[in-house]
Design a protein around this motif. Structure first.
Motif, PDB file in Angstrom:
ATOM      1  N   ILE A 117       0.856  -1.186   0.000  1.00 11.77           N
ATOM      2  CA  ILE A 117       0.000   0.000   0.000  1.00 11.77           C
ATOM      3  C   ILE A 117       0.888   1.230   0.000  1.00 11.77           C
ATOM      4  CG2 ILE A 117      -0.191   0.022   2.516  1.00 11.77           C
ATOM      5  CD1 ILE A 117      -3.063   1.040   2.178  1.00 11.77           C
ATOM      6  N   GLU A 118       0.504   2.232  -0.786  1.00  8.56           N
ATOM      7  CA  GLU A 118       1.237   3.486  -0.790  1.00  8.56           C
ATOM      8  C   GLU A 118       0.924   4.250   0.496  1.00  8.56           C
ATOM      9  OE1 GLU A 118       0.934   6.100  -4.098  1.00  8.56           O
ATOM     10  OE2 GLU A 118       1.352   4.518  -5.564  1.00  8.56           O
ATOM     11  N   THR A 119       1.895   4.991   0.979  1.00 12.17           N
ATOM     12  CA  THR A 119       1.710   5.787   2.189  1.00 12.17           C
ATOM     13  C   THR A 119       0.568   6.780   2.011  1.00 12.17           C
ATOM     14  OG1 THR A 119       4.051   5.542   2.677  1.00 12.17           O
ATOM     15  CG2 THR A 119       2.891   7.264   3.861  1.00 12.17           C
ATOM     16  N   ALA A 120       0.462   7.398   0.830  1.00 14.66           N
ATOM     17  CA  ALA A 120      -0.616   8.361   0.572  1.00 14.66           C
ATOM     18  C   ALA A 120      -1.985   7.675   0.623  1.00 14.66           C
ATOM     19  CB  ALA A 120      -0.406   9.031  -0.780  1.00 14.66           C
ATOM     20  N   GLU A 121      -2.079   6.460   0.100  1.00 14.95           N
ATOM     21  CA  GLU A 121      -3.349   5.721   0.139  1.00 14.95           C
ATOM     22  C   GLU A 121      -3.712   5.361   1.579  1.00 14.95           C
ATOM     23  OE1 GLU A 121      -5.424   1.608  -1.526  1.00 14.95           O
ATOM     24  OE2 GLU A 121      -3.351   2.032  -2.056  1.00 14.95           O
ATOM     25  N   LEU A 122      -2.733   4.915   2.346  1.00 16.39           N
ATOM     26  CA  LEU A 122      -2.970   4.585   3.750  1.00 16.39           C
ATOM     27  C   LEU A 122      -3.436   5.826   4.513  1.00 16.39           C
ATOM     28  CD1 LEU A 122      -2.821   2.627   6.142  1.00 16.39           C
ATOM     29  CD2 LEU A 122      -0.405   3.238   6.374  1.00 16.39           C
ATOM     30  N   ALA A 123      -2.796   6.960   4.276  1.00 18.57           N
ATOM     31  CA  ALA A 123      -3.194   8.203   4.949  1.00 18.57           C
ATOM     32  C   ALA A 123      -4.625   8.575   4.582  1.00 18.57           C
ATOM     33  CB  ALA A 123      -2.238   9.328   4.572  1.00 18.57           C
ATOM     34  N   LYS A 124      -5.004   8.389   3.330  1.00 16.25           N
ATOM     35  CA  LYS A 124      -6.372   8.688   2.895  1.00 16.25           C
ATOM     36  C   LYS A 124      -7.377   7.797   3.618  1.00 16.25           C
ATOM     37  CE  LYS A 124      -8.579   7.345  -0.957  1.00 16.25           C
ATOM     38  NZ  LYS A 124      -8.785   7.076  -2.360  1.00 16.25           N
ATOM     39  N   ILE A 125      -7.076   6.515   3.714  1.00 17.10           N
ATOM     40  CA  ILE A 125      -7.977   5.583   4.395  1.00 17.10           C
ATOM     41  C   ILE A 125      -8.119   5.960   5.868  1.00 17.10           C
ATOM     42  CG2 ILE A 125      -8.273   3.189   5.152  1.00 17.10           C
ATOM     43  CD1 ILE A 125      -6.865   2.400   2.464  1.00 17.10           C
ATOM     44  N   LEU A 126      -7.005   6.282   6.505  1.00 22.45           N
ATOM     45  CA  LEU A 126      -7.038   6.647   7.923  1.00 22.45           C
ATOM     46  C   LEU A 126      -7.741   7.985   8.147  1.00 22.45           C
ATOM     47  CD1 LEU A 126      -3.443   5.534   8.936  1.00 22.45           C
ATOM     48  CD2 LEU A 126      -5.595   4.341   9.416  1.00 22.45           C
ATOM     49  N   THR A 127      -7.622   8.903   7.205  1.00 21.72           N
ATOM     50  CA  THR A 127      -8.256  10.221   7.315  1.00 21.72           C
ATOM     51  C   THR A 127      -9.768  10.134   7.160  1.00 21.72           C
ATOM     52  OG1 THR A 127      -6.300  11.380   6.548  1.00 21.72           O
ATOM     53  CG2 THR A 127      -8.395  12.524   6.293  1.00 21.72           C
ATOM     54  N   PHE A 128     -10.214   9.439   6.123  1.00 24.92           N
ATOM     55  CA  PHE A 128     -11.644   9.388   5.819  1.00 24.92           C
ATOM     56  C   PHE A 128     -12.350   8.166   6.389  1.00 24.92           C
ATOM     57  CE2 PHE A 128      -9.755  12.018   2.464  1.00 24.92           C
ATOM     58  CZ  PHE A 128     -10.459  13.184   2.700  1.00 24.92           C
ATOM     59  N   GLY A 129     -11.587   7.177   6.860  1.00 27.53           N
ATOM     60  CA  GLY A 129     -12.171   5.975   7.412  1.00 27.53           C
ATOM     61  C   GLY A 129     -12.547   4.983   6.328  1.00 27.53           C
ATOM     62  N   SER A 130     -12.979   3.815   6.771  1.00 26.96           N
ATOM     63  CA  SER A 130     -13.425   2.753   5.871  1.00 26.96           C
ATOM     64  C   SER A 130     -14.505   1.972   6.605  1.00 26.96           C
ATOM     65  CB  SER A 130     -12.249   1.839   5.498  1.00 26.96           C
ATOM     66  OG  SER A 130     -11.853   1.067   6.614  1.00 26.96           O
ATOM     67  N   ALA A 131     -14.906   0.868   6.047  1.00 27.38           N
ATOM     68  CA  ALA A 131     -15.919   0.038   6.699  1.00 27.38           C
ATOM     69  C   ALA A 131     -15.430  -0.455   8.059  1.00 27.38           C
ATOM     70  CB  ALA A 131     -16.276  -1.149   5.803  1.00 27.38           C
ATOM     71  N   ASN A 132     -14.115  -0.605   8.214  1.00 31.53           N
ATOM     72  CA  ASN A 132     -13.542  -1.155   9.445  1.00 31.53           C
ATOM     73  C   ASN A 132     -12.816  -0.145  10.324  1.00 31.53           C
ATOM     74  OD1 ASN A 132     -14.285  -3.817   8.616  1.00 31.53           O
ATOM     75  ND2 ASN A 132     -12.524  -3.823   7.255  1.00 31.53           N
ATOM     76  N   ILE A 133     -12.597   1.038   9.807  1.00 33.06           N
ATOM     77  CA  ILE A 133     -11.771   2.024  10.520  1.00 33.06           C
ATOM     78  C   ILE A 133     -12.524   3.348  10.625  1.00 33.06           C
ATOM     79  CG2 ILE A 133      -9.624   3.352  10.433  1.00 33.06           C
ATOM     80  CD1 ILE A 133      -8.409   1.057   8.860  1.00 33.06           C
ATOM     81  N   PRO A 134     -12.592   3.938  11.827  1.00 34.85           N
ATOM     82  CA  PRO A 134     -13.241   5.256  11.943  1.00 34.85           C
ATOM     83  C   PRO A 134     -12.368   6.351  11.331  1.00 34.85           C
ATOM     84  CG  PRO A 134     -12.304   4.600  14.047  1.00 34.85           C
ATOM     85  CD  PRO A 134     -12.112   3.439  13.117  1.00 34.85           C
ATOM     86  N   ALA A 135     -12.997   7.392  10.846  1.00 34.83           N
ATOM     87  CA  ALA A 135     -12.269   8.526  10.269  1.00 34.83           C
ATOM     88  C   ALA A 135     -11.486   9.249  11.354  1.00 34.83           C
ATOM     89  CB  ALA A 135     -13.242   9.479   9.592  1.00 34.83           C
ATOM     90  N   ARG A 136     -10.250   9.548  11.036  1.00 32.68           N
ATOM     91  CA  ARG A 136      -9.395  10.352  11.919  1.00 32.68           C
ATOM     92  C   ARG A 136      -8.669  11.367  11.041  1.00 32.68           C
ATOM     93  NH1 ARG A 136      -8.264   4.868  13.980  1.00 32.68           N
ATOM     94  NH2 ARG A 136      -9.172   4.664  16.050  1.00 32.68           N
ATOM     95  N   PRO A 137      -9.280  12.524  10.792  1.00 33.09           N
ATOM     96  CA  PRO A 137      -8.691  13.523   9.891  1.00 33.09           C
ATOM     97  C   PRO A 137      -7.505  14.240  10.531  1.00 33.09           C
ATOM     98  CG  PRO A 137     -10.759  14.310  10.793  1.00 33.09           C
ATOM     99  CD  PRO A 137     -10.593  12.902  11.283  1.00 33.09           C
ATOM    100  N   PHE A 138      -6.420  13.515  10.673  1.00 36.28           N
ATOM    101  CA  PHE A 138      -5.288  13.975  11.467  1.00 36.28           C
ATOM    102  C   PHE A 138      -4.539  15.161  10.876  1.00 36.28           C
ATOM    103  CE2 PHE A 138      -3.835  10.573   8.746  1.00 36.28           C
ATOM    104  CZ  PHE A 138      -2.569  10.958   8.322  1.00 36.28           C
ATOM    105  N   ILE A 139      -4.488  15.298   9.552  1.00 36.91           N
ATOM    106  CA  ILE A 139      -3.760  16.438   8.989  1.00 36.91           C
ATOM    107  C   ILE A 139      -4.514  17.731   9.288  1.00 36.91           C
ATOM    108  CG2 ILE A 139      -2.928  17.550   6.884  1.00 36.91           C
ATOM    109  CD1 ILE A 139      -2.374  14.768   5.751  1.00 36.91           C
ATOM    110  N   GLU A 140      -5.790  17.744   8.964  1.00 38.27           N
ATOM    111  CA  GLU A 140      -6.582  18.954   9.206  1.00 38.27           C
ATOM    112  C   GLU A 140      -6.634  19.293  10.691  1.00 38.27           C
ATOM    113  OE1 GLU A 140     -11.015  20.782   8.330  1.00 38.27           O
ATOM    114  OE2 GLU A 140     -10.421  18.914   7.381  1.00 38.27           O
TER     115      GLU A 140
END
Length: 182
Positions: free
Chosen positions: A73-96
């Motif tokens: 997985i690309e780091t940018a893709e992982l950051a996007k998933i972590l920022t916006f969340g997924s079916a299994n992960i809550p959104a954590r918009p850490f940059i903003e």
């Protein structure tokens, strides 16, 4: 996208303002460069059962906890998933949220560099460095641990209850880019 405007406390004619804006035409962008691969972390689950195939190296991220799915997985893709969340992960918009946590300090630096730009001495890299530091400091704080904690499955897998930090590769990959006239 977080968009911050900086006020100038000096008066000028409309023409002077137009000329200044045309000259300064600069953006400081904070994020992750595409193309860089995320470095997987050795987890508690990997060390407890070393003879098994590497299990769940991307636990909870869109099916990547399947042992047959070894796709990088690309780091940018992982950051996007972590920022916006997924079916299994809550959104954590850490940059903003990281930038907002140091908003006043960043605005002061932006105003300082805007004033320096009038003299042809702007150092936009200083603003970028402060912005990256603000996000890193925020991620390393207990904000998400307290407000949006990891699931028990993730804590068991990682051996840690700290959200967004799993070896430090992601947050240490955060960069800034100065676009436009420097």
């Amino acid at each position: 996208m977080l968009d911050v405007k900086v006020e100038c406390n000096q008066t000028a004619s409309p023409k002077e303002i137009q000329d200044f804006v045309a000259d300064i035409d600069t953006e400081v962008l904070v994020g992750f460069l595409a193309g860089r691969q995320h470095v997987p972390t050795l987890h508690k689950a990997d060390t407890e059962k070393p003879n098994e195939k590497r299990r769940g190296k991307y636990v909870g991220i869109d099916g990547r906890d399947d042992p047959q799915n070894e796709r990088a997985i690309e780091t940018a893709e992982l950051a996007k998933i972590l920022t916006f969340g997924s079916a299994n992960i809550p959104a954590r918009p850490f940059i903003e949220e990281g930038l907002l946590s140091e908003k006043e300090e960043l605005l002061k630096e932006a105003e300082k560099q805007t004033d320096n730009a009038r003299k042809g001495q702007a150092n936009w890299a200083k603003l970028g460095t402060k912005a990256v530091g603000a996000v890193q400091k925020f991620v390393r704080s207990d904000y998400y641990k307290t407000n949006i904690p990891n699931s028990s499955k993730t804590i068991e897998f990682k051996g840690s209850d700290t959200p967004l930090i799993d070896g430090g590769d992601l947050i240490n990959s955060l960069e800034f880019v100065v676009e436009g006239r420097k």
